[in-house]
Design an enzyme around this catalytic site. Structure first.
Site, PDB file in Angstrom:
ATOM      1  N   CYS A  84     -82.603  32.437  66.427  1.00  0.00           N
ATOM      2  CA  CYS A  84     -82.250  32.840  65.062  1.00  0.00           C
ATOM      3  C   CYS A  84     -83.036  32.075  63.999  1.00  0.00           C
ATOM      4  O   CYS A  84     -82.989  32.438  62.822  1.00  0.00           O
ATOM      5  CB  CYS A  84     -80.749  32.663  64.831  1.00  0.00           C
ATOM      6  SG  CYS A  84     -79.730  33.717  65.883  1.00  0.00           S
ATOM      7  N   LYS A 334     -73.388  36.513  56.302  1.00  0.00           N
ATOM      8  CA  LYS A 334     -72.103  37.202  56.350  1.00  0.00           C
ATOM      9  C   LYS A 334     -72.171  38.558  55.649  1.00  0.00           C
ATOM     10  O   LYS A 334     -71.658  39.551  56.162  1.00  0.00           O
ATOM     11  CB  LYS A 334     -71.035  36.311  55.694  1.00  0.00           C
ATOM     12  CG  LYS A 334     -69.665  36.928  55.574  1.00  0.00           C
ATOM     13  CD  LYS A 334     -69.016  37.077  56.945  1.00  0.00           C
ATOM     14  CE  LYS A 334     -67.983  38.174  56.975  1.00  0.00           C
ATOM     15  NZ  LYS A 334     -68.521  39.515  56.877  1.00  0.00           N
ATOM     16  N   HIS A 338     -77.850  39.976  59.322  1.00  0.00           N
ATOM     17  CA  HIS A 338     -78.582  39.008  60.143  1.00  0.00           C
ATOM     18  C   HIS A 338     -79.514  39.689  61.149  1.00  0.00           C
ATOM     19  O   HIS A 338     -79.244  39.715  62.343  1.00  0.00           O
ATOM     20  CB  HIS A 338     -77.576  38.108  60.865  1.00  0.00           C
ATOM     21  CG  HIS A 338     -78.187  37.025  61.687  1.00  0.00           C
ATOM     22  ND1 HIS A 338     -79.428  36.471  61.429  1.00  0.00           N
ATOM     23  CD2 HIS A 338     -77.727  36.369  62.805  1.00  0.00           C
ATOM     24  CE1 HIS A 338     -79.700  35.543  62.324  1.00  0.00           C
ATOM     25  NE2 HIS A 338     -78.687  35.465  63.177  1.00  0.00           N
TER      26      HIS A 338
END
Length: 394
Positions: A84, A334, A338
């Protein structure tokens, strides 16, 4: 010996697509849009002026060929994958190359097409290990954090839950000020967050970041050349990347109320940038809020709150847009979404907008220094990146 790039690197152009369920858009389309928007943000620049590219994606392409094909360029293209934190690492490596004098102009591009993968989450094939890694889903793993935090600091579970609800509510409220790009751009009442179906443990769907498609790009030059390209560059003040030894999950007594990799990474980045009081010296921060308890713990690991105090600071609104230190003003993972390979560059894109005074309805008043925090992995086995940027040299 590690040397600093403080005031040696500048970002002169950036682009970012909308994040979301982009079923009618390919990974190539997203790369083209982000890269072309970045180039268009620099008057007179063309893709022929880009000397080399760094291309970050976890599962939407291999090697550097997808970027070269999409942009129709014959240039060095390096594929970067660091889970990530891939987008941030693409920026980091491009910055090194420019600082070394190998290239004058470099571009970092991050992209991910998760919604077309056939999976609801990450498409990753883990290599064989030593049987110490977690075998549960990311939500289940991160669901351990609230109870670990409660035990470590003697905080009532209900107080922790109130803080997590505030984080979800605030990031959705910030995303509502970012309708042109955020995956979720509606305010969600706290009552709805509290009543939402549970995914794992005490975590509901509103405690989890959105699985999204998207891309972002940055154009990087040496600081002394920045004003040739734009009158509003942003300068790198400090940067660090830290990979843990991946033994946390197998360590007896591991609490997971702190992420040691983030603490070590912050210490290095703050030393480079000359930051001794991040809560006071920083104007804003984009942090890796893959789950709401992650953000709460990061407030302490990044030095924004004292140990065992983040839950209270969150509830008090210290990290709201009008708080002491604005956190995730664009909605964060959020609300913004993502897409793994793009997230790190998306965070820097928000710093770029804010420091240039171009963030619209969520614009902060005269931000000076801004932090980007991006990480990949699981509690106990993280890769952490921190970048600190400012709009002035010195």
């Amino acid at each position: 010996m590690t040397r600093s790039l403080r005031d040696r690197i500048a970002i002169v152009g950036m682009g970012c697509t909308k994040f979301g369920e982009l079923w009618d858009t390919s990974a190539d389309d997203l790369v083209i849009e982000a890269a072309h928007d970045a180039i268009a943000s620099v008057p007179g620049l063309t893709k022929d002026d880009i000397d080399a590219y760094w291309y970050s994606t976890l599962a939407s392409g291999h090697a550097g060929l997808p970027l070269a094909k999409a942009l129709k360029v014959e240039r060095p293209v390096t594929h970067v994958e660091n889970f990530c934190a891939s987008g941030s690492d693409a920026f980091r490596n491009a910055a090194f190359a420019v600082a070394a004098g190998v290239y004058d102009v470099a571009m970092a591009v991050g992209v991910e097409k998760l919604k077309d993968s056939g999976y609801s989450g990450l498409t990753v094939h883990e290599p064989p290990g030593n049987n110490t890694a977690s075998e549960v889903s990311p939500p289940a793993t991160y669901a351990l954090l609230p109870s670990a935090y409660s035990r470590a600091y003697g905080v009532a579970p209900g107080d922790v839950r109130q803080a997590l609800t505030h984080i979800a509510w605030r990031n959705h409220a910030n995303g509502a000020k970012n309708p042109e790009r955020a995956q979720y751009s509606s305010i969600v009442p706290k009552e709805r967050i509290e009543q939402a179906p549970k995914v794992a443990g005490d975590l509901s769907v509103f405690d989890c970041s959105g699985v999204a498609d998207g891309a972002a790009a940055a154009i990087i030059v040496r600081a002394e050349d920045a004003l040739k390209y734009t009158d509003k560059p942003i300068y790198l003040k400090g940067m660090a990347l830290h990979a843990g030894m991946s033994n946390g999950a197998a360590t007896a007594g591991e609490q997971h109320a702190s992420f040691p990799e983030v603490v070590a990474c912050a210490a290095r980045a703050y030393a480079e940038a000359g930051i001794t009081d991040p809560r006071r010296q920083l104007s804003m921060a984009e942090v890796h809020d893959c789950f709401t308890p992650t953000e709460m713990i990061l407030m302490e690991d990044l030095g924004f709150s004292g140990r065992g105090q983040a839950w209270q600071d969150v509830i008090n609104g210290d990290f709201d847009l009008d708080g002491v230190l604005a956190v995730n003003p664009d909605g964060g993972l959020k609300s913004f979404g993502h897409p793994v390979g793009a997230s790190g560059l998306r965070m820097i894109f928000e710093l770029w907008l804010q420091l240039r005074g171009e963030a619209g309805a969520r614009q902060l008043a005269d931000p000076r220094l801004a932090l980007s925090h991006n990480m990949g992995g699981m509690p106990g086995e993280f890769i952490s990146f921190i970048g600190i940027f400012g709009k002035e040299l010195g």
